[in-house]
Write an enzyme that holds these catalytic residues in place. Structure first.
Site, short mmCIF file in Angstrom:
data_model
loop_
_atom_site.label_atom_id
_atom_site.label_comp_id
_atom_site.label_asym_id
_atom_site.label_seq_id
_atom_site.Cartn_x
_atom_site.Cartn_y
_atom_site.Cartn_z
N ASP A 53 -4.49 2.45 -4.38
CA ASP A 53 -3.49 3.10 -3.82
C ASP A 53 -3.16 4.44 -4.81
O ASP A 53 -2.85 5.37 -4.21
CB ASP A 53 -2.21 2.42 -3.56
CG ASP A 53 -2.45 1.09 -2.98
OD1 ASP A 53 -2.97 0.96 -1.95
OD2 ASP A 53 -1.74 0.06 -3.47
N SER A 82 4.05 -11.34 -4.52
CA SER A 82 2.88 -11.83 -4.95
C SER A 82 2.94 -11.85 -6.43
O SER A 82 3.86 -11.27 -7.16
CB SER A 82 1.88 -10.62 -4.71
OG SER A 82 1.95 -9.99 -3.38
N GLY A 86 0.83 -1.32 -0.21
CA GLY A 86 0.01 0.04 0.13
C GLY A 86 0.70 1.34 0.07
O GLY A 86 0.63 2.11 -0.77
#
Length: 309
Positions: A255, A93, A41
């Site tokens: 974001d 990720s 984030g």
């Protein structure tokens, strides 16, 4: 103090994105067009603030080979950072865009376990680094207490700094009423926060406005996906429709929205004007593959498209 926007990311990630003709069980899924982006984030907020011409610093926890890669990627993008070394490994990720179904598959690990000494070092860095605005964003890794964002909020209040929080669940609930300037939950996160489904625009508006007037936060922006977003401030609620743009990747769009909104607030714009810039940046991010990749020219063009607020 300075107008620098300092971000805190306690569970950053290296985001790997690629595309495949079809994602199928058991059989190998061969991918192409791989890209690596620094993620998490606050990291994404700092990247977008820099792209839009603002001054920023990203405070991150980083460990292992993935942590070194994260630092390298930030350096390549010219994003100032302050790294807190940790014994665990920074997570990686994976996002795969299935071209046949046009579905996006995201695989997000929980991340490393962080010791008390490590998370306290991150808070100390946040306290030491100058900047009028603090953005704490993202999930908490294992080992970090749910009230860490409360501790950060109280520190910001003592120093007279604006504090923005973008998280969910218990960490968000614990921080309400602690001098928050802005929170930005998604619709699902907001419904979880208030503890009930909000099935109509009126119900959403009233719930957000009630929280603002109760002092939970000065401003609440709720992202609503294809329905756009709403902004609640003490005077009322503003809704803006989602912009019609080609969708190539949604990772980091929220974001990007937050980054543009905070940047414009830091420059003295009204909450409604800042909200419109957030909508433009979120849409610009969707137009590009990868994580939080809006381009300044696209954001400016989309802001003109929105018109007066």
């Amino acid at each position: 103090m300075s107008r620098r926007i300092v971000t805190l990311t306690l569970n950053p990630t290296v985001d790997v994105a690629s595309e495949a003709e079809m994602v199928r069980a058991v059989r190998k899924t061969r991918t192409r067009n791989e890209r690596f982006d620094p993620g998490g984030g606050g990291v994404n907020v700092s990247r977008v603030v820099r792209e839009l011409g603002g001054e920023t610093l990203a405070i991150i926890l980083a460990g292992g080979i993935a942590g070194s890669l994260l630092e390298q990627l930030l350096e390549q993008q010219g994003v100032p950072r302050r790294s807190i070394p940790i014994a665990g490994r920074t997570r990686m990720s994976l996002t795969v865009n299935d071209l046949s179904s046009r579905h996006e598959f995201r695989f997000v690990p929980e991340g490393p376990e962080v010791s008390e000494a490590e998370w306290r070092a991150a808070l100390a860095a946040l306290e030491q680094e100058p900047g009028d605005w603090i953005v704490a964003s993202g999930s908490l890794p294992r080992g970090v207490p749910d009230d860490i964002y409360v501790t950060a909020a109280r520190m910001a209040a003592r120093q007279g700094r604006k504090y923005v929080l973008d998280t969910s669940g218990a960490p968000l609930r614990a921080a309400l009423g602690q001098g928050l300037t802005l929170i930005k939950p998604s619709r699902g996160e907001f419904e979880a926060l208030v503890g009930r489904p909000l099935n109509t625009p009126r119900a959403l508006n009233e719930a957000a406005l009630a929280l603002v007037r109760e002092g939970a936060a000065e401003l609440i922006a709720v992202s609503l996906g294809h329905e756009g977003a709403l902004l609640a401030e003490p005077e009322g609620v503003l809704r803006l429709r989602a912009l019609d743009v080609p969708a190539l990747g949604a990772v980091g769009a929220g974001d990007s929205f937050l980054a543009a909104m905070v940047l414009k607030l830091s420059e003295g714009e009204s909450p409604r004007e800042a909200f419109a810039w957030g909508m433009a940046a979120g849409a610009a991010a969707v137009m590009r593959p990868g994580t939080a990749q809006p381009r300044r020219a696209d954001v400016e063009a989309l802001r003109r498209q929105i018109g007066s607020v």
